[in-house]
Design an enzyme around this catalytic site. Structure first.
Site, PDB file in Angstrom:
ATOM      1  N   GLU A 113       1.226   6.655  -0.653  1.00 49.58           N
ATOM      2  CA  GLU A 113       2.530   7.217  -0.993  1.00 49.58           C
ATOM      3  C   GLU A 113       2.531   8.735  -0.830  1.00 49.58           C
ATOM      4  O   GLU A 113       3.530   9.316  -0.376  1.00 49.58           O
ATOM      5  CB  GLU A 113       2.896   6.826  -2.428  1.00 49.58           C
ATOM      6  N   GLU A 133      -0.393  -2.682  -4.585  1.00 45.02           N
ATOM      7  CA  GLU A 133       0.058  -2.817  -5.973  1.00 45.02           C
ATOM      8  C   GLU A 133       0.303  -4.267  -6.383  1.00 45.02           C
ATOM      9  O   GLU A 133      -0.023  -4.660  -7.508  1.00 45.02           O
ATOM     10  CB  GLU A 133       1.329  -1.982  -6.193  1.00 45.02           C
TER      11      GLU A 133
END
Length: 260
Positions: A113, A133
């Site tokens: 990210e 995730e």
């Protein structure tokens, strides 16, 4: 100013800053104190007129960043996450100076990210990039992973990465347009500096105005994007550098940018 979790190297003669996430014992995973520190570094970079481009990388040879430090337990007196998010970048949208991610290994979860929040990505051949995730029961939404990735690569490929949590290689990331260049690990910083040098050859205010226009125009229809007024472009239009660019072109010489 000394930093505990990052290395901030200013190269004003080259107009370049190099920021290194410096927690190699944790694969450069970040926690709130590291993000607070990096937020202050980005504030300094944004305010420094001598710095036009930044390179962001990780310490060591294993990882760019493994994302959030899941082993970190907040204690009394520890800082909150900065408003600018993990790495001081993920929810900061006012930084018009370009940032190049030099991905030197694993870029997972929040690590990817952070790379996605940069403007260009140069990756070492051994790098792996992913949003795992869902494999640990969470969703990469608050830091923007599930939103940035589908805006940067084809939707079906982004969904494959997000829904399976499986990482991809640097070569695959380059093939799908997520990475700008893949190089051997020992050439990574040199490659990132080469890209930074190409950017520095251009007028700094024009570069910032162009970046602002790209991102501000993405969310509106094309006619509206073209008609919109952009403060960065207006600032560049009134700058001495725009006149210098025209004069240098007419005189067939390299321009001498002032950033003003």
């Amino acid at each position: 100013m000394d930093h505990e979790f990052a290395i901030y190297e200013r190269r004003p003669a080259e107009h370049v800053a190099i920021v290194t996430m410096n927690r190699p014992e944790s694969m450069n995973a970040l926690h709130n104190p590291a993000s607070q520190e990096m937020s202050a570094i980005w504030d300094d970079f944004a305010a420094d007129p001598e710095l036009w481009v930044a390179i962001l990388t990780g310490a060591g040879e294993r990882a760019f960043s493994a994302g959030m430090d899941l082993k970190w337990r907040r204690g009394e007196g520890d800082p909150d996450r900065p408003e600018s998010g993990w790495g001081g970048l993920l929810t900061r949208f006012d930084l018009s100076k370009p940032i190049i991610a030099a991905v030197n290994g694993w870029a997972m979860g929040g690590g990817l990210e952070i790379a996605l929040a940069c403007d260009l990505i140069i990756a070492a051949e051994h790098a792996q990039l992913g949003l795992p995730e869902v494999r640990v029961g969470t969703v990469g939404s608050n830091s923007g992973g599930v939103h940035r990735l589908p805006r940067q690569i084809p939707q079906k490929i982004a969904l494959a990465m997000i829904l399976t949590g499986r990482p991809i290689s640097a070569r695959e990331a380059h093939r799908i347009g997520l990475v700008n260049e893949v190089v051997p690990a020992d050439q990574l910083l040199a490659a990132a500096l080469r890209w930074a040098g190409w950017i520095v050859e251009a007028a700094p205010l024009a570069v910032r105005g162009a970046k602002e226009a790209v991102f501000a125009g993405l969310d509106v229809p094309l006619p509206a994007a073209i008609r919109r007024r952009y403060s960065g472009i207006e600032r560049n239009s009134a700058s001495a550098d725009q006149e210098e660019g025209r004069r240098a072109f007419a005189e067939k010489r390299p321009p001498r940018w002032s950033g003003a």
